[in-house]
Motif scaffolding. Structure first.
Motif, short mmCIF file in Angstrom:
data_model
loop_
_atom_site.label_atom_id
_atom_site.label_comp_id
_atom_site.label_asym_id
_atom_site.label_seq_id
_atom_site.Cartn_x
_atom_site.Cartn_y
_atom_site.Cartn_z
N LYS A 190 -5.00 10.07 0.00
CA LYS A 190 -5.52 8.69 0.35
C LYS A 190 -4.69 8.09 -0.03
CE LYS A 190 -6.86 8.08 -3.94
NZ LYS A 190 -7.45 7.63 -5.50
N THR A 191 -4.78 6.72 0.52
CA THR A 191 -4.07 5.22 0.36
C THR A 191 -4.72 4.55 -0.95
OG1 THR A 191 -3.98 5.00 2.37
CG2 THR A 191 -3.61 3.14 1.80
N ARG A 249 1.33 5.03 0.74
CA ARG A 249 0.17 5.48 2.33
C ARG A 249 0.65 7.37 1.68
NH1 ARG A 249 -2.64 3.78 5.63
NH2 ARG A 249 -1.97 1.38 7.03
N ASN A 306 4.98 9.46 -1.04
CA ASN A 306 4.88 9.18 0.11
C ASN A 306 6.77 9.00 0.60
OD1 ASN A 306 6.19 6.10 0.88
ND2 ASN A 306 4.40 6.62 1.60
N GLU A 310 1.03 -0.70 -0.08
CA GLU A 310 0.03 -0.19 -0.29
C GLU A 310 0.55 0.97 -0.30
OE1 GLU A 310 -3.87 -1.60 2.52
OE2 GLU A 310 -2.43 -0.56 3.53
#
Length: 338
Positions: free
Chosen positions: A127-128, A123, A169, A121
């Motif tokens: 939003k993810t 992050r 990220n 994922e």
């Protein structure tokens, strides 16, 4: 609830397949507002789905594949993950690809259920982001694990979107100091002087897809501040000459429209502590006839170089409207051999 993959139904199987879901609250989330998620599965898989209390009855030829799709989506909701139209489309693509044989890929099923080993994922502040296909998952792992990554494939496969998400990220987590996003300013030569306005007005229309991606991941005020302070820089490829990009995430988009000289120039900008991503689509080369694409040449020359990763996408990885995948497949079939 037992979530093991369904075997292919025998020829004399009943026309209706009944699935029971133990948690009514999660079932409501699976079905969506006014059953819109069920309606999407029905439309995409040509089946009928009926609600009966805490059970769903699936009718139609593709009922076994549709039932497994519903099981995967339920498990995703149970894992605390949201259901967006793109998640449903991706699950349906998996269901349709396995429906003919009943052969399900455990790794892909695990991705949708949130149980896959190595599931990645991304992050960001807004939003993810989750990879929706196995190729996307491999690409995200490559983005985190390699200093130089190539993402090659058709439009709509998430090449640039995921690269920008990883860049945001890494900057927000302090791994790099800045983000540099670049692309050829025009398809066949960066002839900016003929456009009206100052330099920013000249290049912004070509950079808009990169602005769009950033706005998905960062609040507007923070994005404006980072752009103003040049912690995020968006510039045409011509502006990269003579620079050394250190402690940065650097993304080159639409790389199929670079020349050999431009590609070599860009690749040699890589500085200490930086990560570089090159994305492009071999089928959308807009260079003049006889000019070699820098992306195609780089793939040939660098394919065996240690530390460089190449991820190749196909129409099966398209995460836009399902029609986009069908359009790409139709054009691929019509293309001349070789």
């Amino acid at each position: 609830m037992h979530l093991s993959p369904l075997p292919a139904p025998p020829a004399d199987a009943p026309l209706e397949l009944l699935i029971e879901f133990p948690d009514n609250r999660l079932l409501r989330d699976l079905c969506g507002e006014v059953d819109r998620n069920l309606a999407r599965v029905e439309h995409l898989m040509a089946v009928q789905i009926l609600r009966r209390g805490n059970q769903l009855a699936v009718l139609g030829k593709g009922r076994a594949a549709a039932a497994e799709v519903l099981r995967m989506l339920y498990a995703r909701v149970r894992a605390g993950k949201g259901l967006e139209p793109g998640d449903i489309d991706a699950a349906v693509r998996l269901g349709n690809s396995a429906g003919d044989t009943g052969a399900w890929n455990a790794g892909q099923i695990g991705m949708f259920r949130g149980t896959a080993v190595g599931h990645t994922e991304i992050r960001t502040r807004k939003k993810t982001v989750e990879p929706r296909t196995q190729t996307q998952q491999a690409y995200v792992r490559a983005l985190y694990g390699h200093e130089l990554t190539f993402g090659i494939g058709p439009a709509g496969t998430g090449k640039t979107y995921l690269a920008v998400a990883v860049a945001v990220n890494r900057m927000c987590s302090g791994h790099v100091d800045k983000i540099v996003l670049s692309r050829p300013a025009v398809e066949a030569g960066e002839r900016l002087g003929f456009l009206p306005g100052d330099m920013k007005h000249k290049v912004d229309p070509y950079m808009q897809p990169l602005y769009d991606a950033l706005s998905d991941f960062l609040p507007d005020k923070q994005l404006a501040r980072l752009l103003g302070e040049q912690q995020i820089e968006i510039a045409p490829l011509a502006f990269m000459r003579g620079r050394t990009l250190s402690n940065a995430c650097v993304v080159l988009d639409e790389a199929q429209n670079t020349t050999s000289m431009q590609m070599k120039m860009f690749l040699t900008r890589l500085g200490q502590g930086s990560r570089m991503v090159i994305t492009g689509d071999r089928s959308q080369i807009d260079l003049p006839r006889g000019v070699t694409s820098g992306l195609v040449e780089a793939e040939r020359i660098l394919g065996g170089v240690s530390g460089i990763s190449f991820t190749c996408f196909s129409s099966k990885d398209v995460v836009r409207h399902p029609m986009v995948a069908r359009i790409i497949e139709a054009y691929n079939k019509d293309a001349p051999p070789g």
